[in-house]
Design a protein around this motif. Sequence first.
Motif, PDB file in Angstrom:
ATOM      1  N   THR A 126       0.825  -1.208   0.000  1.00  0.00           N
ATOM      2  CA  THR A 126       0.000   0.000   0.000  1.00  0.00           C
ATOM      3  C   THR A 126       0.857   1.255   0.000  1.00  0.00           C
ATOM      4  O   THR A 126       0.599   2.202  -0.754  1.00  0.00           O
ATOM      5  N   ILE A 130       0.833   4.083  -2.986  1.00  0.00           N
ATOM      6  CA  ILE A 130       0.504   5.482  -2.708  1.00  0.00           C
ATOM      7  C   ILE A 130       1.678   6.375  -3.098  1.00  0.00           C
ATOM      8  O   ILE A 130       1.495   7.440  -3.716  1.00  0.00           O
ATOM      9  N   GLU A 156       1.363  14.771   1.718  1.00  0.00           N
ATOM     10  CA  GLU A 156       0.307  13.856   1.272  1.00  0.00           C
ATOM     11  C   GLU A 156       0.549  12.401   1.663  1.00  0.00           C
ATOM     12  O   GLU A 156      -0.396  11.674   1.998  1.00  0.00           O
ATOM     13  N   ALA A 160      -2.220   9.904   3.660  1.00  0.00           N
ATOM     14  CA  ALA A 160      -2.800   8.857   2.817  1.00  0.00           C
ATOM     15  C   ALA A 160      -2.539   7.478   3.403  1.00  0.00           C
ATOM     16  O   ALA A 160      -3.431   6.610   3.409  1.00  0.00           O
ATOM     17  N   GLY A 163      -4.408   7.271   6.860  1.00  0.00           N
ATOM     18  CA  GLY A 163      -5.836   7.319   6.575  1.00  0.00           C
ATOM     19  C   GLY A 163      -6.343   6.011   6.004  1.00  0.00           C
ATOM     20  O   GLY A 163      -7.419   5.521   6.371  1.00  0.00           O
ATOM     21  N   HIS A 164      -5.559   5.423   5.101  1.00  0.00           N
ATOM     22  CA  HIS A 164      -5.915   4.118   4.533  1.00  0.00           C
ATOM     23  C   HIS A 164      -5.910   3.052   5.613  1.00  0.00           C
ATOM     24  O   HIS A 164      -6.811   2.205   5.679  1.00  0.00           O
ATOM     25  N   PRO A 169     -12.277   8.247   5.295  1.00  0.00           N
ATOM     26  CA  PRO A 169     -12.646   8.709   3.956  1.00  0.00           C
ATOM     27  C   PRO A 169     -11.566   9.613   3.360  1.00  0.00           C
ATOM     28  O   PRO A 169     -11.063  10.524   4.043  1.00  0.00           O
ATOM     29  N   THR A 170     -11.220   9.381   2.121  1.00  0.00           N
ATOM     30  CA  THR A 170     -10.206  10.196   1.445  1.00  0.00           C
ATOM     31  C   THR A 170     -10.572  11.676   1.453  1.00  0.00           C
ATOM     32  O   THR A 170      -9.693  12.545   1.565  1.00  0.00           O
ATOM     33  N   ALA A 171     -11.850  11.964   1.368  1.00  0.00           N
ATOM     34  CA  ALA A 171     -12.309  13.356   1.335  1.00  0.00           C
ATOM     35  C   ALA A 171     -11.976  14.107   2.623  1.00  0.00           C
ATOM     36  O   ALA A 171     -11.962  15.349   2.630  1.00  0.00           O
ATOM     37  N   ASP A 172     -11.704  13.371   3.709  1.00  0.00           N
ATOM     38  CA  ASP A 172     -11.418  14.018   4.994  1.00  0.00           C
ATOM     39  C   ASP A 172      -9.928  14.304   5.199  1.00  0.00           C
ATOM     40  O   ASP A 172      -9.559  14.979   6.159  1.00  0.00           O
ATOM     41  N   PHE A 173      -9.086  13.792   4.328  1.00  0.00           N
ATOM     42  CA  PHE A 173      -7.643  13.886   4.563  1.00  0.00           C
ATOM     43  C   PHE A 173      -7.160  15.332   4.675  1.00  0.00           C
ATOM     44  O   PHE A 173      -6.378  15.659   5.577  1.00  0.00           O
TER      45      PHE A 173
END
Length: 415
Positions: A126, A130, A156, A160, A163-164, A169-173
């Motif tokens: 992962t 990324i 980033e 990422a 968060g993963h 949610p990716t939108a919250d990063f």
Amino acid sequence: MEIAITPPSDRRVTVSLFSRLRTAKGQANPFPIYAELRSRGGVSAAPWGGHLVTSFELCDRVLRGRDWLEPDARWREQQVSGSRWTAPSSREMSRTLPALNAPEHTQVRRSAGTFDRGSLEGMRGTVGRITGRLLDSLAERLHEGEADFNALVGEELPVAVIGHWLGLPTADFARLRELTHDQVFTQELLPSASQLARSDTATAELRTYFMDLVRERRARPGEDPVSRWIAAWDGMESDRDRADEAVYFLVLFVLLAALETTATLLSTMTLLLLEHPRQWDWLTVHPDLVPAAVEETLRYDPPTHVISRVSAQDCVLGGVGIAKDEMVHLLVGAAHRDPARHKDPELFNLHRKPAHLAFSGGVHYCLGAPLARMEAQTLLYQLVRRFPRLTLVRRPSWAPRVAFRRLLNLDVALS
């Protein structure tokens, strides 16, 4: 042992040095100021009370010693009202893993688990994917001209990855990253009132976000760390609300630790190598030195320059008397350049034998150190392979901090 008494004149000198440290010039290069502090002895009086420690040997001794404690909730409650230690954000942080002492620290650390070899191997693919995706974005921007490595990659990658792992949610990063940058001021050495206010606001929003997350995972558990922590705490705590709050403090700690310091490590590592083009060129030909480059970065300019501890009892450190509950600030950024520990400490040298305190030490050794190392090494392996002609466009700017280093930009181009 005879105890040295620090005269008021020495304290005034230290005030002057810290005033310089807080300027833009001091933020960009604090190391000459650290050298002046070191020249005054391994332990010196802090202008606001307590002591500053600049000796590598003494910093290492404190971090490994069981007679030195974290400034926990009990200690913070005893401080003067209105100080940074009594701010709402500081009180909240006093309940996270890094601020706990035994036996609470032992219990929480066991419940958190570790980034062992097996779990890291499960994340390696992962992290690699990324990293590759972010470097694709960097390549597109470089094709057009210069690019901000810090914004596109350094900031980033950590959010990422974590968060993963947490299943966020990716939108919250982006928002979580912004909140982290504001929240860290309560952990700074000398935060202003406005900075503390920003930290208080950010901490309150983070509490709401992660308490909602814990309740959601309790209602719909999955194969993720938060769900596992809920199960673990249900076995240790009969009160469900208290169990949920314990999990919240774990998630908060993991996010803050993973984002802030790792992002600084990634960008600082890239900056230092580009500032030393011979080392960069050597690395492109000898990628086996990537792990050494990461470790030398952690020594040369660590993400965290200050670690604070309090004495569990009256003692003497470096010939200076320290009273029970008195604080010492370990200036690890200065200790890493201690000539008593490293030959030619001002040289950035990939062939140096690793020795640093960037991940603290003793029972409080950083839980996420293996993950941070893996992210940094993965990024650097791909970076030197894909962008051997990467160059620095201009010197970056730094955030107004003393303890937690943070680059605001890192503009690069292809030569």
